[in-house]
Design a protein around this motif. Structure first.
Motif, PDB file in Angstrom:
ATOM      1  N   THR A   1       0.843  -1.199   0.000  1.00  0.00           N
ATOM      2  CA  THR A   1       0.000   0.000   0.000  1.00  0.00           C
ATOM      3  C   THR A   1       0.870   1.238   0.000  1.00  0.00           C
ATOM      4  O   THR A   1       1.893   1.301   0.671  1.00  0.00           O
ATOM      5  CB  THR A   1      -0.904   0.042   1.245  1.00  0.00           C
ATOM      6  OG1 THR A   1      -0.079   0.169   2.393  1.00  0.00           O
ATOM      7  CG2 THR A   1      -1.745  -1.198   1.369  1.00  0.00           C
TER       8      THR A   1
ATOM      9  N   SER B   1      -0.944   4.375  -0.344  1.00  0.00           N
ATOM     10  CA  SER B   1      -1.937   5.440  -0.427  1.00  0.00           C
ATOM     11  C   SER B   1      -1.623   6.615   0.480  1.00  0.00           C
ATOM     12  O   SER B   1      -2.113   7.703   0.271  1.00  0.00           O
ATOM     13  CB  SER B   1      -3.318   4.890  -0.088  1.00  0.00           C
ATOM     14  OG  SER B   1      -3.282   4.320   1.199  1.00  0.00           O
ATOM     15  N   ASN B   2      -0.796   6.377   1.468  1.00  0.00           N
ATOM     16  CA  ASN B   2      -0.504   7.480   2.374  1.00  0.00           C
ATOM     17  C   ASN B   2       0.862   8.112   2.148  1.00  0.00           C
ATOM     18  O   ASN B   2       1.307   8.929   2.917  1.00  0.00           O
ATOM     19  CB  ASN B   2      -0.616   7.014   3.827  1.00  0.00           C
ATOM     20  CG  ASN B   2      -2.080   6.938   4.236  1.00  0.00           C
ATOM     21  OD1 ASN B   2      -2.815   7.887   4.052  1.00  0.00           O
ATOM     22  ND2 ASN B   2      -2.496   5.782   4.727  1.00  0.00           N
TER      23      ASN B   2
ATOM     24  N   ALA C   1      -9.018   6.176   1.910  1.00  0.00           N
ATOM     25  CA  ALA C   1      -7.667   5.612   1.903  1.00  0.00           C
ATOM     26  C   ALA C   1      -7.631   4.338   2.752  1.00  0.00           C
ATOM     27  O   ALA C   1      -7.026   3.335   2.359  1.00  0.00           O
ATOM     28  CB  ALA C   1      -6.671   6.645   2.429  1.00  0.00           C
TER      29      ALA C   1
ATOM     30  N   ASP D   1      -6.727   0.620   1.490  1.00  0.00           N
ATOM     31  CA  ASP D   1      -5.629  -0.124   2.101  1.00  0.00           C
ATOM     32  C   ASP D   1      -6.124  -1.488   2.588  1.00  0.00           C
ATOM     33  O   ASP D   1      -5.450  -2.503   2.433  1.00  0.00           O
ATOM     34  CB  ASP D   1      -5.024   0.669   3.258  1.00  0.00           C
ATOM     35  CG  ASP D   1      -4.149   1.814   2.749  1.00  0.00           C
ATOM     36  OD1 ASP D   1      -3.880   1.835   1.522  1.00  0.00           O
ATOM     37  OD2 ASP D   1      -3.757   2.668   3.560  1.00  0.00           O
ATOM     38  N   HIS D   2      -7.315  -1.472   3.163  1.00  0.00           N
ATOM     39  CA  HIS D   2      -7.889  -2.716   3.641  1.00  0.00           C
ATOM     40  C   HIS D   2      -8.141  -3.685   2.481  1.00  0.00           C
ATOM     41  O   HIS D   2      -7.813  -4.872   2.545  1.00  0.00           O
ATOM     42  CB  HIS D   2      -9.195  -2.431   4.393  1.00  0.00           C
ATOM     43  CG  HIS D   2      -9.901  -3.670   4.835  1.00  0.00           C
ATOM     44  ND1 HIS D   2      -9.456  -4.452   5.896  1.00  0.00           N
ATOM     45  CD2 HIS D   2     -10.991  -4.299   4.337  1.00  0.00           C
ATOM     46  CE1 HIS D   2     -10.260  -5.495   6.023  1.00  0.00           C
ATOM     47  NE2 HIS D   2     -11.196  -5.427   5.100  1.00  0.00           N
TER      48      HIS D   2
ATOM     49  N   ALA E   1      -4.856  -5.017   1.378  1.00  0.00           N
ATOM     50  CA  ALA E   1      -4.264  -5.934   2.353  1.00  0.00           C
ATOM     51  C   ALA E   1      -4.973  -7.289   2.340  1.00  0.00           C
ATOM     52  O   ALA E   1      -4.359  -8.326   2.616  1.00  0.00           O
ATOM     53  CB  ALA E   1      -4.341  -5.315   3.747  1.00  0.00           C
TER      54      ALA E   1
ATOM     55  N   TYR F   1      -2.731  -2.969  -5.889  1.00  0.00           N
ATOM     56  CA  TYR F   1      -1.819  -1.853  -5.650  1.00  0.00           C
ATOM     57  C   TYR F   1      -2.608  -0.561  -5.618  1.00  0.00           C
ATOM     58  O   TYR F   1      -3.455  -0.311  -6.483  1.00  0.00           O
ATOM     59  CB  TYR F   1      -0.761  -1.773  -6.751  1.00  0.00           C
ATOM     60  CG  TYR F   1       0.055  -3.042  -6.895  1.00  0.00           C
ATOM     61  CD1 TYR F   1       1.271  -3.194  -6.234  1.00  0.00           C
ATOM     62  CD2 TYR F   1      -0.402  -4.100  -7.678  1.00  0.00           C
ATOM     63  CE1 TYR F   1       2.017  -4.357  -6.354  1.00  0.00           C
ATOM     64  CE2 TYR F   1       0.338  -5.267  -7.805  1.00  0.00           C
ATOM     65  CZ  TYR F   1       1.542  -5.389  -7.138  1.00  0.00           C
ATOM     66  OH  TYR F   1       2.281  -6.542  -7.262  1.00  0.00           O
TER      67      TYR F   1
ATOM     68  N   SER G   1      -2.127   3.704  -5.124  1.00  0.00           N
ATOM     69  CA  SER G   1      -1.218   4.828  -4.900  1.00  0.00           C
ATOM     70  C   SER G   1      -1.980   6.132  -5.022  1.00  0.00           C
ATOM     71  O   SER G   1      -2.981   6.229  -5.725  1.00  0.00           O
ATOM     72  CB  SER G   1      -0.022   4.781  -5.853  1.00  0.00           C
ATOM     73  OG  SER G   1      -0.464   4.824  -7.174  1.00  0.00           O
TER      74      SER G   1
END
Lengths: 226, 888, 95
Positions: free
Chosen positions: A2, A4-5, A107, A111-112, A115, A124, A126
């Motif tokens: 991840t 995203s952050n 976000a 991410d979850h 994951a 993926y 971003s």
């Protein structure tokens, strides 16, 4: 994996829209929204909103969060909660957008999702907020403006609300997404950030015939933006 | 303006009164104007003839726009109308004398007369001036905030109907009833076609037009000409300015089905002086009377026979014109009059009149169908070429099908071979010209057209094609059908170049630092769509070279910063990312350690270098690529292409615009950046060709330690929205070291001193890594990759040419990029880049020479300002050949 | 040139939105002889008739696809993604 952050920094550095100078030159009153300099209005928000309802107007939404979602077997029907939108760009790639307020929750959802992806089919994510500029073209004449820019069929059946299509505007890649405001036709136009000022000028020229004017975030709220 | 209010416009400085609904031409005619233009070659006076926008007789300049057909252009208040092609005026034209000497310039005279180049060069401007039609409008000024004068639109529809007459209107209503979207394209201001000027049809017209205009599924484009019907039913449509739309626009109309309802137009007949002012086509007279209430003559002779002639005679009588006679076309000898008609001669009489009405050929307006691939077949009983074998999803309805036609004259027709019998009004081609050309051997209609230019003028053959075919058939003893038609091609009718070009909307890409550069006095250069700083004119007392030298010295001696935002930037992620890079690039990347950068070259299957850049490994499954500015899109597509069918987990993302990228370079670069980041930039902690992620000036950044300039330096990539912040922070942190921003020109000098090549500048479509002096980029011991087979062959093939460096032995002389390298006066190579090197104090450059001249120390001759100047080959870099400064 | 290409994702689009990628060829295996590489690199059939070609939808979904085109009529009959998973035929009503 991840990412995203990766660019969600916890610091006071303000983010600058690629159109900040253009909007300032047009007399925009700038204000703060989620660490961005935002054009609040160009004079009278009520008049701006009325002009949009009567004909068409243009506003800069480059600040909205944008995520690039990729997976080889991405479910074309993948959706998210809240005001997040998933614009399918192609097989295995979608652009996710949401309001600045729901950035963190979207976000987290992404991410979850990444994951929990199967080992055999990694997902993926971003943050591509700075990769795209975004303009919102709102009002009953919006389709007539786009007709002057892109070889697209914008009839209701061809591009219903919350559908998107991709095209070239004077041979520049653009994603055109329809996201209507309450009882008002509206299109989001995404293009590479580096084209932002050129695109703004080009869309404004196309809208000249219809008396198109820029509008600020306050008029946007009056028109019913969440 | 109220509906019935009169208004006025200007013609030659005088006011012309117009009524609502008038065309410019109609208002002028009512005001007494009879001569509207002078003909192309003979400068004969010409007046209204077709009143339908077909013939060339009323081309005028309206508000600066040349060649407007004023007979159909709507009159608007205060427009300025001026004649064109007149010397000096419509009423008196000195060049009209040319017709007295026309034996001097028969068809093809300039092909035969000006056979030496010098002669043609001298007379060409005069011929152009005398023969050209109108002056081009002034160059389109930059328009800021204003609407562009031209624009394009895209229209998608189920059905496109061309022609707003009864057949077209009915077709549009039919389509709508079937639930289809229709676009109706009509060239006139008002819908209705011939119903508009046929009094008995007025009610039918109103009913049809009202229904069409009220129908939401029908979009009407008035004053719009379809000039091309292209593959897969794309229609090119030009819409001329009209009420409520001041812009001339081109519509790209894409339809699933096309209906051609273009009807017929009328073409003139052949007799002597058939071009005199006062000779009009019958449909032109019908229009003047029916649309504008203008009776064009007081005493009329009608040339024609049968019901059509009778109908016209009745119309004119009702309108108050005396009809002196109706004459069968084969009895006409000539029109008489000097400039204006004053009579018609037959074999045995001269009939005085001020108007001759010709019931001409009725020609199916089938040019679009012909363009689209339909056939045109001669039919004797209709006296016309009729469309056949229509392409799929294209239909013809109404008069264009020829259902309602009958011949106007016998075919082929009789005519006088005369220099005053005009076949082609646009180009002044007479029956005598055609006859002579056929006599010279141009006896096929296609060659006859090219030699005489018949049918090649503004009317695109509408007025002349049928007559020219008739003359050709007659003179060669063939039938009309055997003679055939010429090919129809777009544009039909003519379209202004401005409309085709549309508005000036060339895309411009701007770096996130664009406005920072402006504030620093940047001088821009265009690189593709990008605006890039060429240099900064920071001090007005310094010239370009001084500014560049100042920027150069800052980098070599202290610190400089350059915006490299336009570099292509691609993120490649996924489990198989390294495998894809190993397949596409010539070097190895699967084994690149995390945190390292490697120079990267792409070759095609023939071993030609396509692109170069750097590849950094940020994480196990995450690579960051840079490409040359111009090849970014190509590289993305190339990577995607080689990914097909592999089943690999790789994702390629172009993030170019999303990153603001700068290069901080110079012996003080470490000090400058260290003030902004916690990352250890020490010699051993952050080695040359290493990369790190971290924060710079409080924002997330990727740092690559690379050395395009030849000095210690870092490329810093940050999210574009923070670009200006980081740029300003770097300039601030560099202030103690007198840091300077530098532009592309300084960067080019810096890299040239290091002999760093620019792909596409120093290499071309034949350059391979061996001849380009970079054999180390190919790893032939790795498994199959793109170009490997060819590179293996090339490696063992003696080089034909080699890329070399050279220093000029005459310090004052710098060759231009592209200058030739010569030996004994023969070219043996070329310069690709050359600049003055401030450190070598002479010119240095890169170039290609024949392999045998590529020896170290070899003296070569480089052309500078046309003279050979001595230079010496050097393989090592001109500056810091060992690269010590990069590794400090 | 105004023909349309039926993109499996975007629908029928003007050819101007696409980049032409040449005839569809089969890349020789590693170790193939020079003749095979020569033909692959330089020799094109340039068919007068039906040929299969690569097209990249530059101003659209940005994917490579293959199109079957009749070069005589400049008409694309069919287009599909190279893995054949999605495909559209041009609905011209012709056989």
């Amino acid at each position: 994996m991840t990412m995203s952050n990766s660019s969600a920094v916890q610091n006071p550095v303000r983010r600058r829209s690629p159109l900040a100078e253009t909007l300032e030159a047009l007399g925009a009153k700038l204000g703060d929204a989620h660490d961005w300099d935002v054009a609040l209005s160009f004079g009278s928000p009520n008049e701006e909103a009325e002009a949009v309802r009567q004909s068409v107007g243009l506003t800069d939404l480059s600040r909205i969060p944008k995520f690039d979602l990729r997976a080889r077997n991405l479910d074309p029907a993948f959706a998210l909660d809240g005001d997040a939108r998933v614009w399918r760009q192609r097989r295995g790639q979608s652009l996710v957008t949401c309001s600045p307020e729901s950035r963190a929750s979207v976000a987290a959802q992404l991410d979850h999702y990444a994951a929990s992806a199967a080992e055999s089919s990694p997902v993926y994510v971003s943050d591509v907020t700075p990769v795209y500029a975004a303009l919102l073209l709102a009002g009953p004449r919006g389709a007539a403006v786009i007709r002057k820019l892109a070889d697209l069929d914008l009839s209701g059946e061809a591009l219903p609300n919350l559908a998107c299509t991709q095209t070239g505007i004077h041979h520049v890649y653009a994603l055109v997404a329809r996201e209507d405001l309450p009882s008002l036709r509206a299109y989001l136009i995404f293009t590479g950030r580096e084209y932002a000022e050129w695109l703004w000028e080009t869309v404004m020229h196309a809208g000249h015939e219809f008396g198109m004017q820029p509008f600020g975030s306050q008029a946007h709220e009056i028109l019913g933006a969440s | 303006m109220r509906a019935n209010e009169r208004f006025s416009f200007f013609f030659k400085g005088k006011l012309i009164e117009a009524r609502p609904g008038d065309s410019i031409g109609a208002a002028m005619f009512r005001a007494g104007v009879r001569v509207f233009t002078r003909s192309f070659k003979h400068h004969r006076p010409r007046g209204l003839m077709c009143v339908a926008g077909n013939c060339p007789n009323c081309l005028m300049n309206v508000d600066g726009v040349p060649s407007v057909r004023v007979c159909t252009a709507p009159a608007r208040p205060n427009v300025r109308v001026t004649p064109q092609n007149v010397f000096p005026s419509l009423d008196f034209d000195v060049l009209a004398a040319s017709q007295k000497f026309d034996w001097l310039m028969p068809v093809g005279w300039y092909y035969k007369t000006f056979t030496s180049r010098g002669a043609w060069k001298r007379v060409e401007p005069w011929i152009r001036k005398a023969a050209g039609l109108g002056e081009p409008p002034p160059a389109m000024a930059e328009f800021a905030g204003e609407a562009p004068p031209y624009e394009h639109r895209y229209i998608h529809s189920d059905v496109a109907i061309i022609g707003g007459g009864p057949a077209g209107l009915s077709a549009a209503l039919d389509a709508s009833q079937q639930g289809l979207r229709a676009v109706l394209i009509d060239d006139q201001t008002q819908l209705g076609g011939h119903l508009r000027f046929t009094p008995s049809e007025a009610e039918r017209r109103d009913r049809l037009v009202e229904k069409v205009l009220a129908d939401e599924k029908i979009e009407v484009l008035s004053r719009s000409h379809c000039f091309g019907l292209y593959e897969d039913r794309l229609l090119g449509v030009v819409q001329l300015p009209c009420e409520g739309r001041e812009i001339e626009s081109v519509a790209h109309v894409r339809a699933e089905r096309v209906v051609i309802a273009t009807g017929v137009f009328e073409a003139p007949l052949l007799f002597e002086n058939n071009d005199l002012v006062g000779v009009m086509l019958s449909s032109g007279v019908e229009r003047l009377i029916g649309l504008y209430g203008i009776v064009p003559g007081s005493r009329t002779v009608i040339v024609g026979e049968g019901p059509r002639a009778e109908r016209i005679a009745a119309l004119l009588r009702d309108a108050g014109s005396e009809v002196a006679a109706t004459v069968r076309p084969d009895q006409v000898v000539s029109a008489s009059g000097s400039g204006r008609v004053n009579g018609l001669r037959t074999a045995d009489a001269r009939i005085a009149c001020d108007l001759i009405v010709v019931c001409g050929h009725r020609v199916p307006n089938a040019g679009l169908l012909h363009q689209a691939g339909a056939g045109l077949e001669w039919t004797d009983e209709k006296g016309a070429f009729l469309p056949t074998r229509l392409p799929p999803n294209v239909e013809a309805v109404g008069d264009v099908t020829g259902d309602d036609l009958s011949p106007a004259v016998a075919a082929p027709p009789a005519y006088p071979v005369s220099k005053r019998c005009y076949t082609c009004y646009c180009e002044d081609v007479t029956t005598a010209d055609l006859s002579a050309a056929i006599g010279e051997g141009f006896n096929e209609i296609e060659t006859l057209k090219r030699y005489t230019t018949v049918s090649m003028g503004p009317c695109q053959g509408r007025m002349c094609q049928i007559s020219a075919i008739g003359v050709c058939a007659n003179e060669t003893g063939r039938s009309m059908g055997e003679t055939g038609v010429t090919t129809s091609r777009p544009p039909n009718p003519s379209v202004s170049l401005g409309a085709l070009a549309g508005g000036a909307h060339t895309p411009v890409r701007r770096s996130p630092l664009h406005h920072e550069h402006e504030a620093l006095g940047v001088v821009w250069m265009n690189m593709g769509e990008w605006k890039r700083p060429r240099y900064y004119a920071s001090d007005p007392s310094l010239g370009e070279r001084e500014c560049i030298e100042r920027e150069y010295r800052a980098v070599r001696e202290r610190a400089g910063v350059v915006d490299v935002g336009p570099l292509g930037k691609i993120e490649v992620t996924g489990r198989d990312a390294g495998r894809l890079l190993d397949k596409v690039y010539t070097h190895r990347f699967g084994n690149l350690p995390i945190g390292r950068v490697r120079y990267a070259v792409i070759c095609d299957e023939t071993g030609t270098i396509l692109d170069d850049g750097t590849i950094s490994r940020l994480a196990d499954e995450h690579y960051f690529l840079t490409t040359t500015t111009g090849n970014l899109e190509f590289v993305v597509q190339w990577l995607e292409w080689w990914l097909i069918d592999t089943g690999w987990d790789v994702h390629i993302a172009n993030v170019t615009g999303g990153r603001s990228s700068i290069n901080v370079a110079g012996p003080k670069a470490r000090e400058v950046l260290s003030a902004l980041t916690d990352i250890d930039l020490g010699t051993d902690a952050f080695k040359y060709m290493a990369c790190r992620q971290g924060e710079v000036a409080g924002v997330p950044a990727i740092l690559l330690r690379i050395g395009f300039t030849g000095e210690m330096g870092w490329e810093v990539h940050v999210p574009a929205d923070y670009g200006a912040h980081v740029w300003k922070s770097v300039l601030e942190a560099g202030r103690p070291y007198d840091i300077r921003p530098f532009g592309v020109e300084t960067q080019r000098v810096l890299r040239l001193e290091k002999k760093h090549v620019i792909i596409g500048v120093d290499t071309d479509a034949l350059s391979n890594p061996y001849e380009a002096d970079m054999p180390w980029v190919t790893k032939l011991d790795k498994p199959d990759f793109i170009g490997k087979a060819s590179l293996e062959t090339l490696q063992s093939t003696p080089a034909g040419e080699r890329l070399i460096g050279f220093t000029m032995l005459d310090a004052g002389r710098i060759p231009e990029d592209g200058a030739s390298i010569v030996r004994d006066g023969e070219p043996v190579g070329r310069v690709t880049s050359a600049r003055y090197s401030f450190v070598n104090k002479t010119g240095v450059g890169l170039g290609w020479v024949k392999a045998e001249l590529a020896q170290e120390g070899q003296e070569i001759m480089v052309r500078v300002d046309g003279e050979p100047v001595r230079a010496r080959v050097q393989h090592a870099a001109f500056y810091d050949p060992a690269g010590d400064r990069l590794r400090m | 040139m105004s023909f349309r290409i039926p993109c499996p994702q975007c629908g029928e689009r003007s050819a101007y939105e696409f980049r032409f990628g040449g005839e569809v060829l089969t890349r020789p295996q590693a170790g193939a002889d020079d003749d095979a590489w020569y033909h692959y690199s330089f020799v094109r059939r340039n068919e007068m008739g039906i040929q299969t070609e690569w097209w990249y939808h530059r101003f659209g979904c940005r994917q490579w696809l293959q199109a079957v085109r009749d070069t005589r009529a400049n008409r694309v009959i069919r287009a599909y993604f190279p893995d054949g998973k999605e495909q559209t035929d041009l609905g011209t009503g012709e056989s």
